[in-house]
Design an enzyme around this catalytic site. Structure first.
Site, PDB file in Angstrom:
ATOM      1  N   CYS C 142       0.824  -1.213   0.000  1.00  0.00           N
ATOM      2  CA  CYS C 142       0.000   0.000   0.000  1.00  0.00           C
ATOM      3  C   CYS C 142       0.850   1.251   0.000  1.00  0.00           C
ATOM      4  O   CYS C 142       0.625   2.177  -0.778  1.00  0.00           O
ATOM      5  CB  CYS C 142      -0.953  -0.022   1.196  1.00  0.00           C
ATOM      6  N   HIS C 222      -2.617   4.988   6.924  1.00  0.00           N
ATOM      7  CA  HIS C 222      -1.295   5.603   7.008  1.00  0.00           C
ATOM      8  C   HIS C 222      -1.360   7.077   6.597  1.00  0.00           C
ATOM      9  O   HIS C 222      -2.180   7.463   5.764  1.00  0.00           O
ATOM     10  CB  HIS C 222      -0.312   4.910   6.053  1.00  0.00           C
TER      11      HIS C 222
END
Lengths: 344, 344, 344, 344
Positions: C142, C222
């Site tokens: 990711c 994140h």
């Protein structure tokens, strides 16, 4: 009289505090500590002058590489000790027990182990006398210790009929960075009653107590909420008096700004307590409610420290250097500086 | 029959869900929503075609600047509505009540307001009939709704003597980034009983229930732990049957991997629920324990969604478009897709 | 043209989303999913009609005991598939690779595996063509995907000289209740550069990028902060235009109330996104700052979903059913509903 | 020589530590502390014998009711003081400045105030001399202090060209239970550069530094990640030597088990530090990486304590009792026990 020589096997959250406390006792001396870890925790211990032993042969080389002056192995430590306090992780202790017996050293285990390991579970105010002269005992866990202290206080006052508690446990210990943590959730235990209620009966067999436990997303300590059915209608002052008459329970008040688990952490720091430790059960005096024969209250269990005074007392009980429970408790509490109220 | 025209005043966590739910009902139409905010939440609503109204004159210009096609003010919205659901923050509702009355619109308030505001507090399964034709009611808070559903279920089965619960509340709502959060602590409420227990008696007056509430460091929902004294010794199956017979309680099991508050959040997502909502009280079937006349259990309250079906029912009750409680509940639950078990 | 038959091995956070996405593609069909777990996640899949396979022989009995209609083993699934997407935990994939090869099925791995496993790492907008007809590839993680998307955008615009980023990672995935969590701390990675910067060079070899990574005490996604040195002084609009020209980057604005990681979680919910997923990199348009040849910006990486569109494209590239990268990206994005701006 | 009489106005996180530190100095005496709060924090101070003053007339009665022996008002305290350290919340200080001037007392403010308030901003190692004899200065914030210390060290060594940092801030202070917390998110600041970079230039005007700041869901301290462009290619040892040559930076190592923000919290506790304070910037020696003229590193800022030594030095600078910066720093550091390495 000669000082009792105490070994501490396992220098983690509990072990380091036991080592600190032993050194404060006039009737004890710290023979040394043992561990298998070579990180900052043992490095600080060694540099502070504690005799650090390698609990396994394999641990010695890395310890020396980390600058730790290794004083010997576990067997050397046990040879210089009268009693060992086992503060190793769960499951390790059962193996250690044989080692301690072979070395002829009395042993104290902690609440992660089962009652069956020693056949005796210990909370000073409840059953000190029954531990006198035994070769081993188990100081019960932080939560169980708090239950025995508080329900024991009500029982001693003749007020306790039955009790139902919810334990909101911390997810991990404050130093842990890589394990056991939880994020943004609450995890209930899968079985009711949780083990703490039954475990209290290893110390006070006839307690009618049931506990439900959950784990929340903090690491600072445990909070308990309790409903107690009293033996008779009582006043709030009677219930408070029962708690006040028992050792190692200290009152706090939300009216003083003690409004959460982290309030007492700050308070202990303000009081200059070593490691910020709170050995007492902190019971909210102004939250406690009594309605006829029903009492409700909440208290905080600082899990890293609450069993330390019990452990010191257990050393005295096993070795018999003090046969009077109240005198042992008084010595321990004076050495550490326990209080019945932090602000009054 | 004409559809009931519903206004939603306050488009926050509850308001947006009420608006969604109203649009799923065959006997209702969403007249519009009103708010004073112009951020992403109202922008999405407007772009999705909802008639967005400025709840205050000052709010209109910033809303338009943010690209929101303002459909009018609050008075225009009320003029087109039969009933308004007030989802504004605490304290604002009391002022609004007069506005709604002046506009001749029936009004539903939420649990942040006091019972005294309307003189009637609502949980569909408990007292739908008493709300029929009233000009206003209060849908009680998420926690109180769950208490009425579960204790009401035991009471209906003739099993409830008294109940003592601990409520482990979430610190803030999931979207909040600047307020109300707590970090690494648990905050007990300063008063026992906390308000939820007494508040349940505004719906079922004779409940013997006491609650203790704390706030923990998560935002995903509430967890309740309960001790209940039954009217007689009962089996585990009898207690489960009592819960199963009541609406809007769904069983979950730790044996299915539902082990924490965040498990059901993932489960709702897996089930494709809109906004991941769980309208049901999720009660752990395999954690529930019964010992003679004592029952113990835990359940989860998804605070953002649990009052939505009650609100829909309250609309029907106030307006009288459905006089049968069970039929309203059935309509609501079918429209939203409530379940009695998520996996069986 | 026949639909490509896709197997998903590993039905966790990524696997379930790949399965959902495959079913939305007109040129693919989901042959089935495989796992070794029998909890609610697989139960929901089975009850929703997905062909659930036991990834190991031992897994089959518990699955059946949990009510899952097991469609067969992994080998049966592979026999019905053209390509398998491996979504198993780290380390397992290396073993699986041989199994897939033996079955004659093309395979896609994910970012937890090393580049060496397949010799090819994939981000659709950067190197789709080089994956055409290959027997396997690795969709990068990711974080790395987000780096390739954003720095790739600046590079395509001729603006990228070098970039230095700090990655503030989530501690665990939202559903996890028993592992990997951290409490009240931030954990920096022990090595700079962290692996994500170098890993981006497996896709764009000449990137001058260094990353520092830390883990914070949340689970929602994140956050990256970046400093970029441009090849020349540029305006803010030029930099924004570069990002706007690249696929799978969407602008958000703090002025719209998108002020934190949890804001977009709420926004995705408001938009009705399945599972609340955000497949786009969410870049704060009004936080981006440009000062001569220096650019600074922050963006959010929703780790559970961002690699899903890349995985769909990788299926097309390996199987060759679409040879034009832009057309594959367009098909994927249309099927899922990706946006370039969530509010404009 | 007479001891300098120091007043502390505001007895919160910073004020209590300033009071502690003043009492450790041989050339200072604590005239007293003032606050408007009457909770446990002031109660402990009063019971410990500190002269507690009521900062406002209204505060006196509640203080007395809480058992605090109020020594007088703020004006009495100022009349007995040579210098006052203002530790009140943001915005209050600007009003106080006139009060201090009218009382003829020199004043030190903290980083929450603007540079313009005093026209001078202070970090001991950078500009002690320029504060000599001034009537007031501002000790910059914890984050800015750390930036001046570390970038100042590189600059002194002739190595600093420019620096770009990301600041991962704690959400609230550890004692706070009712405000400022965030749950399960990261909140980026809306403006780049964040104020800390520019603020460092109030101390070292020609610094080329840009900072990006975010707030994470913990309360234990701040973490900074830095990329620095050096004036020339250098070795890792040269960069370490530059940090080692500057005061108040201490090295930590992940190889010693210092792996996260909470590791040093435990380490300070193990070292017996009062309040567990870390006054030094803790820089990870084994994480620091140098590649040609590029350096990368991370360090921890213990926000509650880092400005305390600076404040003590500022007292000496304003009052002129020590004109040599290095001697003041040495006195302060010896009195508190600062270290350059916690384990070597």
């Amino acid at each position: 009289m000669n000082r009792i020589r105490v070994a501490v096997n396992g220098y983690g959250v509990i072990g380091k505090r036991v080592a600190d406390a032993v050194r404060l006792q006039e009737d004890m001396t710290l023979a040394g500590v043992a561990d298998i870890v070579d990180d900052y925790r043992l490095q600080v211990a060694a540099r502070a002058g504690l005799p650090v032993h390698a609990a396994t042969p394999q641990a010695e080389a890395p310890m020396r590489a980390a600058g730790i002056a290794v004083a010997g192995g576990l067997s050397e430590l046990l040879a210089q000790s009268d009693v060992v306090v086992d503060c190793t992780p769960k499951k390790v202790a059962a193996i250690n027990k044989g080692v301690y017996e072979a070395a002829g050293v009395k042993a104290i285990f902690h609440g992660g182990e089962s009652h069956a390991l020693t056949g005796h579970s210990f909370v000073a105010q409840a059953n000190y006398a029954s531990a006198l002269g035994r070769s081993s005992t188990r100081v019960v866990s932080c939560n169980t210790t708090s239950i025995v202290r508080t329900l024991g206080a009500l029982r001693t006052a003749g007020l306790l009929k039955r009790a139902r508690g919810t334990l909101i446990r911390r997810a991990s210990d404050p130093w842990e960075a890589h394990a056991d943590g939880i994020v943004n959730t609450v995890v209930p235990e899968k079985v009711i009653p949780s083990h703490q209620g039954p475990d209290a009966r290893t110390v006070i067999p006839d307690l009618d107590v049931v506990t439900i436990a959950v784990k929340a997303a903090h690491n600072s300590s445990h909070l308990h909420t309790w409903w107690v059915e009293l033996t008779r209608p009582a006043t709030r002052d009677e219930v408070l008096a029962a708690f006040r008459a028992a050792p190692r329970i200290a009152f706090v008040r939300s009216s003083d700004g003690i409004v959460a688990l982290n309030s007492t952490v700050e308070l202990m720091s303000d009081l200059g307590r070593p490691r910020g430790d709170m050995w007492e059960v902190a019971l909210w005096e102004d939250v406690l409610a009594v309605d006829g024969d029903q009492a409700y209250y909440t208290y905080q269990v600082f899990n890293q420290a609450i069993v330390i005074p019990e452990t010191i007392d257990a050393i005295r009980a096993l070795t018999g250097i003090e046969t009077d429970p109240a005198r042992s408790i008084a010595k321990t509490d004076a050495s550490l500086g326990l209080r019945r109220d932090f602000l009054r």
